[in-house]
Design a protein around this motif. Structure first.
Motif, PDB file in Angstrom:
ATOM      1  N   VAL A  61       0.841  -1.208   0.000  1.00  0.00           N
ATOM      2  CA  VAL A  61       0.000   0.000   0.000  1.00  0.00           C
ATOM      3  C   VAL A  61       0.877   1.259   0.000  1.00  0.00           C
ATOM      4  O   VAL A  61       0.411   2.344   0.341  1.00  0.00           O
ATOM      5  CB  VAL A  61      -0.998   0.022   1.195  1.00  0.00           C
ATOM      6  N   ALA A  62       2.154   1.097  -0.358  1.00  0.00           N
ATOM      7  CA  ALA A  62       3.092   2.225  -0.324  1.00  0.00           C
ATOM      8  C   ALA A  62       2.620   3.381  -1.194  1.00  0.00           C
ATOM      9  O   ALA A  62       2.882   4.544  -0.898  1.00  0.00           O
ATOM     10  CB  ALA A  62       4.487   1.769  -0.756  1.00  0.00           C
ATOM     11  N   GLY A  63       1.868   3.098  -2.230  1.00  0.00           N
ATOM     12  CA  GLY A  63       1.448   4.153  -3.135  1.00  0.00           C
ATOM     13  C   GLY A  63       0.144   4.826  -2.752  1.00  0.00           C
ATOM     14  O   GLY A  63      -0.287   5.769  -3.418  1.00  0.00           O
ATOM     15  N   ALA A  64      -0.496   4.367  -1.656  1.00  0.00           N
ATOM     16  CA  ALA A  64      -1.822   4.904  -1.325  1.00  0.00           C
ATOM     17  C   ALA A  64      -1.716   6.326  -0.790  1.00  0.00           C
ATOM     18  O   ALA A  64      -0.790   6.657  -0.048  1.00  0.00           O
ATOM     19  CB  ALA A  64      -2.495   4.007  -0.289  1.00  0.00           C
ATOM     20  N   SER A  65      -2.677   7.197  -1.182  1.00  0.00           N
ATOM     21  CA  SER A  65      -2.738   8.551  -0.631  1.00  0.00           C
ATOM     22  C   SER A  65      -4.191   9.001  -0.671  1.00  0.00           C
ATOM     23  O   SER A  65      -5.030   8.354  -1.306  1.00  0.00           O
ATOM     24  CB  SER A  65      -1.861   9.495  -1.448  1.00  0.00           C
ATOM     25  N   ALA A  66      -4.468  10.139  -0.003  1.00  0.00           N
ATOM     26  CA  ALA A  66      -5.840  10.647   0.028  1.00  0.00           C
ATOM     27  C   ALA A  66      -6.311  10.966  -1.398  1.00  0.00           C
ATOM     28  O   ALA A  66      -7.474  10.739  -1.741  1.00  0.00           O
ATOM     29  CB  ALA A  66      -5.913  11.900   0.913  1.00  0.00           C
TER      30      ALA A  66
END
Ligand code: AMP
Ligand code: MG
Length: 412
Positions: A61-66
């Motif tokens: 999930v390293a690429g997850a952002s709001a």
């Protein structure tokens, strides 16, 4: 007259720590551990979630952002008390509650606040990246099995008792709580609420002393009022010596004709009659008493009868001794160098004056004291409002603004 320190040293040298007993951890509150407690198991016993959320593989999930949430399939659910043997794969999530065991394969939790349910919960949108270890409580990160959780001498507070329960130390070795008998002497004393006859007064010392004994960490045993009758007092004292760990008496230790405590203890106990260079509470008796020749000896504290004197001599002499018997590492009340907000006047007489004062914390970070008022040894009303005792050395007193060594009876 002898100095207070000499009197206290004499008393303390005769009051040994009591034997060890085993009690359930809950019953040990207020007692002192007599042996170290070694944790028999890890706390927590397994890695678990610190939050409600979703167990994931952090790297996935390293690429997850709001701005760019990552949607993962929810492949299982685990609550506190539950367990899942589903091995989590990168790119998957398992719904997890606080305290639930970490699923194998997962290395971090995404807080529920950083997620949104998708497809009625079949999937989850993750709006924040996490690091491996985030919101995860490792096995043994509170207590490691095999380590010394508490050394001997630890006072069992409610939190310590809770931690003992938390490592399954169901029973612990502690110093036995002293059973301390309290009695008052005097033909003038009334404690049954009946109208006072000429010459009678209400009894108060016993109530004060029973409370102070309990507050010192002992079990207080009420032996009532004993009349000024030598045979009766002897019977009560010998019986107490057979059953309890210490006796505290009040009254009858001065020079009067009816000072029966002096007469009886002088006969049946090994006593030291002291005149201590203090005011109040100059006369004080201490000795060792056995129920029969060769039997176990217990300490006897013969406190003076005047209510303020009996309270002050308990504080200065009996309390440290009883605390020592409980095995407490700290036997004295805390003392501070306090500021006398008003003068504490006195005259030179060769004694330390233990003046009852009210102490409070000033904005300067120091303790400030003022007299509670009437300082007579019979005037319990003023003393009952004191939370500290100022030690005013021999001389002319302490001027306003001066510093005075002060014993704190209670803080806050
Ligand atoms: P004593 O030491 O027995 O001579 O008592 C000294 C003073 O303290 C006398 O005025 C007693 O009446 C009073 N006194 C003694 N024992 C008590 C008590 N238990 N409660 C209240 N006053 C007491
Ligand atoms: Mg008396």
């Amino acid at each position: 007259m002898i100095p207070i320190d000499e009197a206290r040293a004499h008393v303390l040298s005769h009051c040994a720590v009591l034997p060890v007993v085993e009690v359930p951890c809950r019953a040990a509150v207020g007692m002192v551990l007599a042996a170290p407690v070694v944790a028999g198991e890890d706390v927590p016993p397994f890695a678990n979630s610190a939050v409600d959320g979703y167990a994931v593989v952090a790297a996935s999930v390293a690429g997850a952002s709001a701005g760019a949430p990552l949607v993962l399939p929810v492949v299982g659910e685990v609550a506190a008390g539950g367990y899942t043997d589903r091995v989590l794969q990168p790119g998957e999530a398992i719904r997890i509650m606080t305290g639930a065991p970490m699923p194998a394969g997962a290395d971090a939790i995404v807080m529920v606040e950083d997620t949104e349910r998708v497809d009625g919960g079949a999937q989850v949108a993750i709006s924040k990246a996490v690091q491996a270890g985030d919101s995860l409580r490792g096995a043994g990160d509170d207590v490691r099995a095999g380590t010394v959780l508490y050394p001997a001498g630890t006072v069992v507070t409610p939190a310590v008792a809770g931690m003992l329960a938390g490592v399954n130390a169901a029973v612990v070795q502690v110093v036995r709580r002293p059973q301390v008998a309290v009695l008052s002497t005097g033909d003038e004393l009334v404690d049954d609420g009946s109208p006072l006859q000429p010459g009678q007064i209400r009894e108060s010392n016993r109530t004060v002393l029973l409370g102070l004994v309990a507050e010192a960490g002992c079990e207080a045993v009420d032996l009532g009022i004993v009349r000024d009758d030598e045979a009766e007092l002897e019977r009560v004292l010998l019986d107490a010596a057979a059953r309890f760990d210490a006796v505290v008496t009040s009254g009858g230790v001065s020079m009067g004709d009816y000072d029966v405590v002096k007469a009886v203890l002088g006969r049946i106990a090994t006593m030291r009659w002291m005149q201590i260079a203090i005011k109040p509470a100059k006369p004080f008796a201490f000795g060792m008493l056995a129920a029969a020749p060769g039997a176990r000896e217990i300490p006897v504290f013969g406190l003076p009868g005047n209510p303020v004197s009996s309270l002050v001599s308990f504080e200065l002499l009996a309390r440290p001794a009883l605390r020592q018997m409980t095995g407490h590492p700290v036997i004295q009340r805390p003392t501070v160098a306090a500021v006398a907000d008003a003068g504490l006047a006195r005259r030179p007489d060769g004694k330390i004056h233990f003046m009852r004062v009210f102490a409070s914390f000033g904005e300067d970070g120091r303790v400030h004291v003022t007299s509670v008022g009437a300082q007579g040894s019979h005037q319990l009303a003023a003393t009952s409002m004191a939370n500290a005792i100022a030690e005013v050395p021999d001389g002319d007193g302490v001027p306003a603004g001066g510093t005075v060594r002060t014993i704190l009876l209670s803080v806050g």
